[in-house]
Motif scaffolding. Structure first.
Motif, PDB file in Angstrom:
ATOM      1  N   ASP A 170       0.829  -1.207   0.000  1.00  0.00           N
ATOM      2  CA  ASP A 170       0.000   0.000   0.000  1.00  0.00           C
ATOM      3  C   ASP A 170       0.863   1.256   0.000  1.00  0.00           C
ATOM      4  O   ASP A 170       0.572   2.227  -0.703  1.00  0.00           O
ATOM      5  N   ASP A 171       1.929   1.244   0.799  1.00  0.00           N
ATOM      6  CA  ASP A 171       2.846   2.390   0.827  1.00  0.00           C
ATOM      7  C   ASP A 171       3.494   2.605  -0.539  1.00  0.00           C
ATOM      8  O   ASP A 171       3.678   3.744  -0.984  1.00  0.00           O
ATOM      9  N   LEU A 172       3.852   1.497  -1.202  1.00  0.00           N
ATOM     10  CA  LEU A 172       4.481   1.588  -2.514  1.00  0.00           C
ATOM     11  C   LEU A 172       3.523   2.195  -3.539  1.00  0.00           C
ATOM     12  O   LEU A 172       3.901   3.093  -4.301  1.00  0.00           O
ATOM     13  N   LEU A 173       2.285   1.720  -3.558  1.00  0.00           N
ATOM     14  CA  LEU A 173       1.311   2.239  -4.518  1.00  0.00           C
ATOM     15  C   LEU A 173       1.062   3.728  -4.276  1.00  0.00           C
ATOM     16  O   LEU A 173       0.938   4.511  -5.237  1.00  0.00           O
ATOM     17  N   ALA A 174       1.025   4.118  -3.003  1.00  0.00           N
ATOM     18  CA  ALA A 174       0.841   5.535  -2.685  1.00  0.00           C
ATOM     19  C   ALA A 174       2.051   6.352  -3.137  1.00  0.00           C
ATOM     20  O   ALA A 174       1.906   7.483  -3.652  1.00  0.00           O
ATOM     21  N   TRP A 175       3.262   5.794  -2.977  1.00  0.00           N
ATOM     22  CA  TRP A 175       4.479   6.504  -3.383  1.00  0.00           C
ATOM     23  C   TRP A 175       4.498   6.711  -4.894  1.00  0.00           C
ATOM     24  O   TRP A 175       4.863   7.791  -5.382  1.00  0.00           O
ATOM     25  N   PHE A 197       5.557  -7.906  -9.706  1.00  0.00           N
ATOM     26  CA  PHE A 197       4.835  -6.702  -9.301  1.00  0.00           C
ATOM     27  C   PHE A 197       3.351  -6.843  -9.624  1.00  0.00           C
ATOM     28  O   PHE A 197       2.481  -6.572  -8.784  1.00  0.00           O
ATOM     29  N   VAL A 198       3.057  -7.277 -10.833  1.00  0.00           N
ATOM     30  CA  VAL A 198       1.660  -7.445 -11.243  1.00  0.00           C
ATOM     31  C   VAL A 198       0.968  -8.484 -10.358  1.00  0.00           C
ATOM     32  O   VAL A 198      -0.136  -8.252  -9.841  1.00  0.00           O
ATOM     33  N   ALA A 199       1.602  -9.630 -10.161  1.00  0.00           N
ATOM     34  CA  ALA A 199       1.003 -10.694  -9.350  1.00  0.00           C
ATOM     35  C   ALA A 199       0.784 -10.239  -7.908  1.00  0.00           C
ATOM     36  O   ALA A 199      -0.192 -10.640  -7.260  1.00  0.00           O
ATOM     37  N   THR A 200       1.686  -9.404  -7.402  1.00  0.00           N
ATOM     38  CA  THR A 200       1.566  -8.924  -6.019  1.00  0.00           C
ATOM     39  C   THR A 200       0.404  -7.958  -5.881  1.00  0.00           C
ATOM     40  O   THR A 200      -0.336  -7.994  -4.885  1.00  0.00           O
ATOM     41  N   VAL A 201       0.204  -7.092  -6.866  1.00  0.00           N
ATOM     42  CA  VAL A 201      -0.955  -6.198  -6.837  1.00  0.00           C
ATOM     43  C   VAL A 201      -2.242  -7.014  -6.923  1.00  0.00           C
ATOM     44  O   VAL A 201      -3.214  -6.747  -6.200  1.00  0.00           O
ATOM     45  N   LEU A 202      -2.271  -8.020  -7.783  1.00  0.00           N
ATOM     46  CA  LEU A 202      -3.457  -8.869  -7.877  1.00  0.00           C
ATOM     47  C   LEU A 202      -3.720  -9.597  -6.567  1.00  0.00           C
ATOM     48  O   LEU A 202      -4.866  -9.731  -6.124  1.00  0.00           O
ATOM     49  N   ALA A 203      -2.643 -10.061  -5.932  1.00  0.00           N
ATOM     50  CA  ALA A 203      -2.777 -10.815  -4.684  1.00  0.00           C
ATOM     51  C   ALA A 203      -3.344  -9.961  -3.558  1.00  0.00           C
ATOM     52  O   ALA A 203      -3.957 -10.489  -2.620  1.00  0.00           O
ATOM     53  N   LYS A 204      -3.160  -8.669  -3.632  1.00  0.00           N
ATOM     54  CA  LYS A 204      -3.688  -7.742  -2.617  1.00  0.00           C
ATOM     55  C   LYS A 204      -5.194  -7.901  -2.461  1.00  0.00           C
ATOM     56  O   LYS A 204      -5.746  -7.724  -1.357  1.00  0.00           O
ATOM     57  N   PHE A 230      -6.424  -5.586 -11.628  1.00  0.00           N
ATOM     58  CA  PHE A 230      -6.120  -5.042 -12.946  1.00  0.00           C
ATOM     59  C   PHE A 230      -6.634  -3.606 -13.084  1.00  0.00           C
ATOM     60  O   PHE A 230      -5.999  -2.770 -13.750  1.00  0.00           O
ATOM     61  N   ALA A 231      -7.759  -3.308 -12.446  1.00  0.00           N
ATOM     62  CA  ALA A 231      -8.262  -1.932 -12.466  1.00  0.00           C
ATOM     63  C   ALA A 231      -7.274  -1.002 -11.756  1.00  0.00           C
ATOM     64  O   ALA A 231      -7.009   0.118 -12.223  1.00  0.00           O
ATOM     65  N   ALA A 232      -6.711  -1.481 -10.649  1.00  0.00           N
ATOM     66  CA  ALA A 232      -5.722  -0.676  -9.923  1.00  0.00           C
ATOM     67  C   ALA A 232      -4.471  -0.456 -10.760  1.00  0.00           C
ATOM     68  O   ALA A 232      -3.895   0.643 -10.771  1.00  0.00           O
ATOM     69  N   LEU A 233      -4.030  -1.485 -11.480  1.00  0.00           N
ATOM     70  CA  LEU A 233      -2.843  -1.360 -12.327  1.00  0.00           C
ATOM     71  C   LEU A 233      -3.092  -0.408 -13.496  1.00  0.00           C
ATOM     72  O   LEU A 233      -2.207   0.375 -13.873  1.00  0.00           O
TER      73      LEU A 233
END
Length: 385
Positions: A170-175, A197-204, A230-233
């Protein structure tokens, strides 16, 4: 939908021709077993050139010196772009009882191919040094996979620009959103750091049970759970390098980081260490592991085709055993900075200290290979603008 990647059309075209020829030759008939009393082996590599260099410049010369009657060469499918074709051809050969033109496979699909019955089962009766590999590490790949190195994806950042790096996803996405243009990741089909990176965002957006299921089995219906990720990416795209330019491969990401064009990126642990040793990235670039969830990592595996001729199979097992020896693991550590898969107390202190915090049996696994292939295709369709 237009995909924006850093790759020249002429280079891409030339690479396609070269790779096509490589895959065809790597799946041809393996009729000749020996020549002039020398057993000839081919290691088929699905990955980056640094892995081929590991074999060609380190492992193979040392092995041939100790085993002068075995000659080893390599064949590579760069970035594994033809993995599906390679596996299909291997399956066809095994079904027909025919051998293929390679004797040892170094690829991300080894575990899947082994579980599909396309590779020979392995044990420490024929590969004695397997006994030193932790059981949990061996279980990651199944009974036809030979773990030989491990690595994880880390978050690299330029400490001269970033004094308080993100510690969680979450901190990374905000940064990234707060620092537009300073973060990059490669398209997932072109390299594992971007894929992680993609798989980690999906796993969230997945439950722990859903993550565990997608790591070990394949149920395509679960892919609807990826929609939020995928929407977040897609939303993140305009905040990434050049408003949504995705480098082609792990190497290009490291080069952007080393040249100061970006301040942060996901990178492979082994590639990060090697790049600092060679000066590709400066010492001011540091690396950490994020949490909730962490980036992925796992062992890399070798496999022996199921229809491998008996004499060549024995030689391939001998090569695999060398790779798992103390000497072989030292070469892996020095050449590509891979985590050793044998106990650190069997290695020189300098190597043991470098990997003191690494435990290949406790890395967060990525998606099972069929899910990973679907993820790559879905990213291509949904994320780039």
């Amino acid at each position: 939908m237009k995909t924006r990647v850093l790759a020249g059309l002429a280079i891409a075209a030339a690479a396609t021709v070269a790779l096509s020829g490589c895959v065809q030759s790597a799946n041809a008939s393996n009729a000749a077993d020996t020549s002039g009393g020398t057993t000839n082996l081919t290691v088929f590599i699905s990955g980056d050139t640094n892995v081929q260099d590991l074999w060609d410049k380190s492992l193979i010369p040392a092995f041939e010196k100790a085993n002068p009657k075995i000659h080893v060469s390599t064949s590579i499918d760069l970035h594994g772009e033809h993995d599906a074709q390679t596996q299909a051809n291997l399956a066809t050969a095994v079904k027909a009882g025919k051998s293929v033109a390679y004797d040892l496979v170094d690829a991300g699909f080894v575990s899947t191919a082994g579980k599909a019955g396309l590779l020979s089962t392995v044990s420490d009766s024929t590969i004695p040094n397997l006994k030193d590999v932790p059981e949990a590490t061996k279980q990651q790949g199944g009974d036809s996979a030979i773990p030989y190195r491990a690595s994880s994806v880390l978050l690299a950042y330029d400490s001269s620009k970033v004094t308080d790096p993100p510690e969680s996803l979450d901190d990374l996405l905000a940064w990234i959103t707060a620092n537009p243009g300073q973060f990059a990741y490669n398209s997932p089909s072109s390299g594992g750091s971007g894929g992680s990176f993609v798989a980690t965002v999906l796993a969230k957006y997945l439950t722990a049970d859903e993550q565990a299921t997608m790591q070990t089995t394949y149920d395509k219906s679960l892919e609807s759970k990826w929609d939020k990720g995928f929407a977040a990416l897609e939303d993140l795209g305009p905040s990434t390098y050049q408003k949504g330019v995705y480098p082609n491969g792990n190497d290009q990401v490291v080069q952007l980081l080393g040249s100061g064009q970006i301040a942060m990126a996901p990178v492979w642990s082994d590639q990060f260490i090697t790049s600092q040793k060679t000066g590709v990235i400066p010492k001011t670039v540091k690396a950490i592991q994020i949490t909730d969830p962490s980036f992925t990592g796992s062992a890399s595996f070798l496999g022996i085709p199921k229809t491998e001729p008996k004499a060549k199979k024995a030689a391939a097992e001998q090569l695999a055993d060398f790779v798992l020896s103390s000497k072989g693991q030292q070469l892996v550590a020095s050449a590509v900075s891979g985590y050793p898969v044998i106990p650190l107390d069997s290695l020189p202190a300098s190597v043991a200290e470098q990997f003191a915090d690494a435990n290949p049996s406790q890395l967060r696994l990525g998606f099972q290979s069929d899910f990973a292939a679907d993820m790559n295709a879905a990213w291509d369709a949904k994320v780039p603008q």
